[in-house]
Design a protein around this motif. Structure first.
Motif, PDB file in Angstrom:
ATOM      1  N   TYR A 131       0.846  -1.196   0.000  1.00 31.18           N
ATOM      2  CA  TYR A 131       0.000   0.000   0.000  1.00 31.18           C
ATOM      3  C   TYR A 131       0.881   1.246   0.000  1.00 31.18           C
ATOM      4  O   TYR A 131       0.840   2.067   0.921  1.00 31.18           O
ATOM      5  CB  TYR A 131      -0.934  -0.011   1.203  1.00 31.18           C
ATOM      6  N   SER A 132       1.689   1.357  -1.032  1.00 31.87           N
ATOM      7  CA  SER A 132       2.626   2.479  -1.159  1.00 31.87           C
ATOM      8  C   SER A 132       2.839   2.766  -2.638  1.00 31.87           C
ATOM      9  O   SER A 132       2.255   2.117  -3.512  1.00 31.87           O
ATOM     10  CB  SER A 132       3.955   2.138  -0.476  1.00 31.87           C
ATOM     11  N   LEU A 133       3.696   3.736  -2.928  1.00 30.68           N
ATOM     12  CA  LEU A 133       4.005   4.045  -4.327  1.00 30.68           C
ATOM     13  C   LEU A 133       4.703   2.890  -5.016  1.00 30.68           C
ATOM     14  O   LEU A 133       4.504   2.645  -6.203  1.00 30.68           O
ATOM     15  CB  LEU A 133       4.864   5.312  -4.392  1.00 30.68           C
ATOM     16  N   VAL A 134       5.525   2.162  -4.265  1.00 25.30           N
ATOM     17  CA  VAL A 134       6.167   0.980  -4.847  1.00 25.30           C
ATOM     18  C   VAL A 134       5.136  -0.102  -5.111  1.00 25.30           C
ATOM     19  O   VAL A 134       5.166  -0.784  -6.142  1.00 25.30           O
ATOM     20  CB  VAL A 134       7.273   0.457  -3.906  1.00 25.30           C
ATOM     21  N   GLY A 135       4.194  -0.284  -4.185  1.00 20.54           N
ATOM     22  CA  GLY A 135       3.161  -1.291  -4.373  1.00 20.54           C
ATOM     23  C   GLY A 135       2.262  -1.016  -5.560  1.00 20.54           C
ATOM     24  O   GLY A 135       1.779  -1.952  -6.216  1.00 20.54           O
ATOM     25  N   LEU A 136       2.038   0.262  -5.882  1.00 22.45           N
ATOM     26  CA  LEU A 136       1.218   0.595  -7.048  1.00 22.45           C
ATOM     27  C   LEU A 136       1.865   0.136  -8.346  1.00 22.45           C
ATOM     28  O   LEU A 136       1.170  -0.109  -9.338  1.00 22.45           O
ATOM     29  CB  LEU A 136       0.974   2.109  -7.099  1.00 22.45           C
TER      30      LEU A 136
END
Length: 246
Positions: A131-136
């Motif tokens: 649930y972060s920019l990396v996860g997106l």
């Protein structure tokens, strides 16, 4: 929620330099390790995975430190992290730097860690937050085969649930790296300092420290006076018997 165990092939890094901003990530984790390793005492420390083996735990008083994994240049033992060839209750601390992210069965790894740890033993885990920019980035098909988006990425809350079920007590949790880890910009330091106020929930990387808690199953000794009979013969008479005698 997808199951943690998977049969798909996971591309795992052998060095921090293979990850975007990997050197910076390793430096951040190392800085936090220097703070928490001071609280670790004992005789044996185990580092699981190639990324863990490249981190130092020199601030800990534990002198015997060994790295274990299937492949890597700085490993002391070549073995599967899901089947540790180590006696139960013989390790005082374990380090898992993104080991769960690049594993096909993270539950099995945690079960093995719980088995080999001594009571009150330490476990330190770092991982990527979905649930972060990396996860997106995992939503984009062309990134799923590249690092770090090839990782499974388990949320901190999910890892906390696993640890609680195994009897661990989490004593520290924090997040860092609030960017997409694509490249380091000029405002990187300013963004990190500002976003840390939001906590770990939307951080791209998190790190936690937990201790194994074991409840002793010792038998309670019987007190001597409890063994004595509550009533002694001749102390009382039945009410019905008294009336008949009258």
């Amino acid at each position: 929620m997808k199951p943690a165990k998977t049969n798909r092939e996971i591309i795992a890094p052998e060095n921090w330099s293979e990850l975007p901003m990997g050197d910076w990530l390793a430096m951040e984790i190392q800085h936090k390790l220097d703070e928490w390793c001071q609280f670790m005492f004992g005789y044996h420390l185990l580092k699981l995975g190639p990324l863990s083996s490249q981190l130092s735990c020199s601030t800990s008083t534990i002198r015997h430190q060994c790295a274990l994994g299937t492949e890597g240049a700085s490993l002391g033992m070549i073995a599967d992290v899901g089947e540790l060839p180590i006696r139960s209750g013989s390790v005082d601390a374990c380090l898992l730097a993104h080991t769960l992210d690049f594993s096909n069965d993270p539950h099995q790894i945690l079960r093995e860690v719980e088995r080999v740890l001594t009571p009150d033993g330490w476990i330190i885990i770092s991982g990527f937050n979905p649930y972060s920019l990396v996860g997106l980035g995992k939503l984009l098909p062309h990134l799923r085969r590249r690092l770090p988006w090839s990782a499974q990425m388990f949320s901190p809350e999910r890892v906390l649930d696993w640890l609680h079920l195994l009897g661990f007590e989490v004593v520290h949790l924090e997040g860092f790296a609030y960017s997409a880890l694509s490249r380091r910009s000029r405002i990187h330091c300013w963004r990190e300092n500002t976003a840390r106020r939001c906590g770990y929930r939307f951080a791209s990387t998190y790190m936690l420290a937990a201790r194994k808690r074991t409840l002793p199953l010792t038998r309670i000794r019987e007190v001597a006076w409890l063994k004595r009979p509550v009533m002694v013969g001749g102390m009382a008479r039945l009410k019905n018997q008294t009336r008949t005698q009258r």
